[in-house]
Design an enzyme around this catalytic site. Structure first.
Site, PDB file in Angstrom:
ATOM      1  N   CYS A  93      -2.846  -2.776  20.594  1.00 41.91           N
ATOM      2  CA  CYS A  93      -2.299  -4.098  20.896  1.00 41.91           C
ATOM      3  C   CYS A  93      -0.815  -3.997  21.275  1.00 41.91           C
ATOM      4  O   CYS A  93      -0.489  -3.433  22.307  1.00 41.91           O
ATOM      5  CB  CYS A  93      -2.542  -5.046  19.722  1.00 41.91           C
ATOM      6  SG  CYS A  93      -2.295  -6.794  20.145  1.00 41.91           S
ATOM      7  N   HIS A 179      -8.280  -4.792  19.006  1.00 36.54           N
ATOM      8  CA  HIS A 179      -8.090  -4.347  17.616  1.00 36.54           C
ATOM      9  C   HIS A 179      -9.338  -3.608  17.132  1.00 36.54           C
ATOM     10  O   HIS A 179     -10.308  -4.233  16.689  1.00 36.54           O
ATOM     11  CB  HIS A 179      -7.803  -5.542  16.704  1.00 36.54           C
ATOM     12  CG  HIS A 179      -6.444  -6.124  16.878  1.00 36.54           C
ATOM     13  ND1 HIS A 179      -5.337  -5.618  16.236  1.00 36.54           N
ATOM     14  CD2 HIS A 179      -6.000  -7.140  17.661  1.00 36.54           C
ATOM     15  CE1 HIS A 179      -4.271  -6.314  16.597  1.00 36.54           C
ATOM     16  NE2 HIS A 179      -4.646  -7.236  17.465  1.00 36.54           N
ATOM     17  N   GLU A 181      -9.639  -1.967  14.465  1.00 40.13           N
ATOM     18  CA  GLU A 181      -9.678  -1.898  13.008  1.00 40.13           C
ATOM     19  C   GLU A 181     -10.404  -3.064  12.357  1.00 40.13           C
ATOM     20  O   GLU A 181     -10.757  -2.986  11.174  1.00 40.13           O
ATOM     21  CB  GLU A 181      -8.253  -1.802  12.444  1.00 40.13           C
ATOM     22  CG  GLU A 181      -7.412  -3.063  12.552  1.00 40.13           C
ATOM     23  CD  GLU A 181      -6.705  -3.237  13.884  1.00 40.13           C
ATOM     24  OE1 GLU A 181      -5.796  -4.074  13.941  1.00 40.13           O
ATOM     25  OE2 GLU A 181      -7.077  -2.549  14.863  1.00 40.13           O
ATOM     26  N   GLY A 234      -8.557  -2.526 -19.095  1.00 40.90           N
ATOM     27  CA  GLY A 234      -9.991  -2.732 -18.990  1.00 40.90           C
ATOM     28  C   GLY A 234     -10.450  -2.741 -17.549  1.00 40.90           C
ATOM     29  O   GLY A 234     -11.648  -2.710 -17.270  1.00 40.90           O
ATOM     30  N   SER A 238      -6.385   0.982 -14.007  1.00 37.89           N
ATOM     31  CA  SER A 238      -5.798   1.686 -15.148  1.00 37.89           C
ATOM     32  C   SER A 238      -6.771   2.706 -15.718  1.00 37.89           C
ATOM     33  O   SER A 238      -6.364   3.774 -16.192  1.00 37.89           O
ATOM     34  CB  SER A 238      -5.355   0.693 -16.235  1.00 37.89           C
ATOM     35  OG  SER A 238      -6.458  -0.031 -16.755  1.00 37.89           O
TER      36      SER A 238
END
Length: 525
Positions: A93, A179, A181, A234, A238
């Protein structure tokens, strides 16, 4: 001139394909699509100097789109030296137009704009070989390339773009006006893969196994003989971060899980059972539910609740860390920061600071840690893949995103123990039914919201009721930056509604939120 040796180059698991961001809303998405082709990529702002880019040792460059016209005053400029680095380059683009202009092509205001789905005519070349001669693509441009640079073949056109794609295969340079993507360009991923593997000659090395091994080695090098603390939420981020660090340093990692009483049904037990069983990590659980509820008493404002929950979490985490250390030293704090967080926070690379991201922020000054962020170069889907590679169970790896403040920001109104129990029960029913219907992989997340300060009239049995509404917010997304409401089958919605109104006290109405993002956010608060 600044020499590459003088530039702080971030450590990465592999030499990257650099996505040069000219202000595109899709820059991160381009990087994700490159990684889906099993090639490592990063986003870098167009303001980065040629020395900075050279120091990153890119294996290829992708020039992103952007909102400006190449003729506009103050429009981002393409440094022609980028095209002399000797690496393959793909322009998309705006990047395509800037590339054409820098190489001597012509970019003009044709008077014909193309926004949205457009028909592309393939004229030959390698970039689109073996793809349909006429195919739909997603366009978003006013200017157009009307003449390709010398030595380039025009390989596609459209109604509004006489040069919709060009290439110089021998120079490993190519560009497209559309585009590739976005999902609205059905063959876009094939075009990107063609550039990466055929034009650039890159292998498919960015695999979950290779990623995990590289990150474990990086953590091992960073921590050395030291000790680390990790705050488990949780959530998948992490958990995977902790699993990587545990694999690297073993029992020198201690994980702290703060139960603030705002978790969904079974989450504390799941962390204590499944995470520990899969990793063998040392886990300390802090039961702080009563403290959090006391602090939230009388507070209804969403931002007020967020700040209180964040402040209480820091205090609970701080106390747990002091107890865990008990005079000993832990030099490192593990966080599950992801790549979108780094980009949106500025990333130290000249980008605008959209928002701050901290898994554990505002720790007291006398608790000195060096941050360990093993996931800071990964997207969410890559984190899940690495988690599976490390042997984490699907109950953790496939878990839907859940906000740090938990159910506290899914209760519209004051947070009380009774209201938390009501929402937790309704949420568990929704999760059970969506899983039973096989919809977990189709839904990014499904917030269940209790309108605690709203009551509606209903009839149950022979009596009149005056109960609370529950809102279902199922959304589909790739990265949570945008989202659409998920078309859950009516029969599934019926089962959910029937069960909630029959089984959850004081709820007599279930409604469906069908708003996309934008204009609405995914969470209600």
């Amino acid at each position: 001139m600044v020499q590459p040796a003088d530039i702080d180059v971030p450590e990465t698991p592999a030499r990257p394909v650099l996505v040069v961001d000219f202000g595109a809303q899709y820059a991160q998405l381009i990087a994700r699509r490159v990684r889906e082709a099993r090639v490592f990529s990063e986003v870098i702002p167009h303001t980065a100097s040629i020395e900075e880019i050279r120091a990153r040792q890119p294996v290829a460059l992708v020039l992103s789109g952007g909102p400006a016209s190449v003729y506009a005053d103050g429009a981002p400029k393409l440094d022609p030296a980028l095209l002399d680095l000797g690496v393959p380059v793909l322009g998309i683009c705006y990047g395509f137009q800037a590339m054409a202009q820098a190489l001597g092509g012509i970019v003009a205001h044709t008077g014909t704009r193309e926004y949205g789905r457009t028909e592309l005519k393939v004229l030959g070349g390698k970039l689109h070989s073996d793809l349909p001669e006429v195919q739909p693509v997603w366009m978003s441009h006013g200017d157009a390339v009307t003449a390709a640079p010398d030595g380039f073949d025009v390989v596609a056109s459209s109604a509004g773009a006489p040069v919709a794609a060009f290439e110089a295969f021998d120079r490993r340079l190519a560009g497209v006006q559309y585009h590739p993507e976005v999902m609205h360009t059905p063959h876009g991923q094939q075009v990107l893969s063609r550039f990466l593997h055929d034009f650039a000659g890159l292998g498919a090395q960015w695999t979950p196994a290779n990623i995990a091994n590289a990150l474990i080695e990086q953590v091992r090098t960073q921590i050395g003989d030291g000790h680390a603390i990790c705050g488990l939420s949780g959530g998948v981020d992490s958990a995977v971060a902790a699993a990587l660090v545990q694999r690297a340093i073993g029992d020198r990692l201690t994980c702290v899980f703060v139960d603030h009483g705002l978790l969904r049904a079974g989450e504390r037990a799941q962390v204590q059972r499944d995470f520990v069983a899969a990793t063998g990590a040392n886990l300390v659980t802090v039961d702080a539910a009563e403290t959090f509820l006391e602090a939230l008493s009388g507070v209804s404002a969403p931002e007020g609740k967020r700040k209180i929950i964040g402040r209480q979490f820091i205090r609970a985490f701080e106390g747990a860390v002091r107890d865990v250390l008990d005079g000993k030293t832990a030099e490192f704090l593990v966080q599950g920061t992801l790549y979108p967080d780094v980009v949106e926070s500025g990333g130290g690379s000249g980008t605008a600071n959209i928002k701050s991201h901290h898994n554990v922020g505002g720790l007291p000054d006398d608790l000195k840690f060096t941050l360990v962020e093993p996931l800071r170069l990964l997207f969410k889907d890559e984190v899940r893949a690495v988690g599976r590679e490390l042997g984490l169970p699907e109950e953790i790896v496939a878990r839907q995103p859940f906000p740090g403040p938990g159910l506290g920001i899914r209760i519209v109104g004051e947070v009380t123990a009774k209201r938390v129990d009501t929402l937790r029960h309704a949420d568990s029913i929704v999760r059970e039914e969506l899983t039973a219907a096989g919809l977990d992989n189709q839904i990014w997340q499904c917030p269940v919201v209790l309108l605690a300060d709203v009551r509606s009239v209903g009839v149950q049995g022979d009596g009149r009721t005056y109960g609370h509404p529950i809102v279902l917010r199922p959304v589909s997304s790739e990265d949570a930056m945008t989202a659409d409401w998920t078309r859950v089958p009516y029969e599934v919605l019926e089962r959910i509604s029937t069960r909630i109104t029959n089984e959850v006290a004081e709820v007599n109405r279930v409604v469906l939120d069908i708003t996309s993002k934008p204009p609405a956010t995914i969470e209600w608060e």
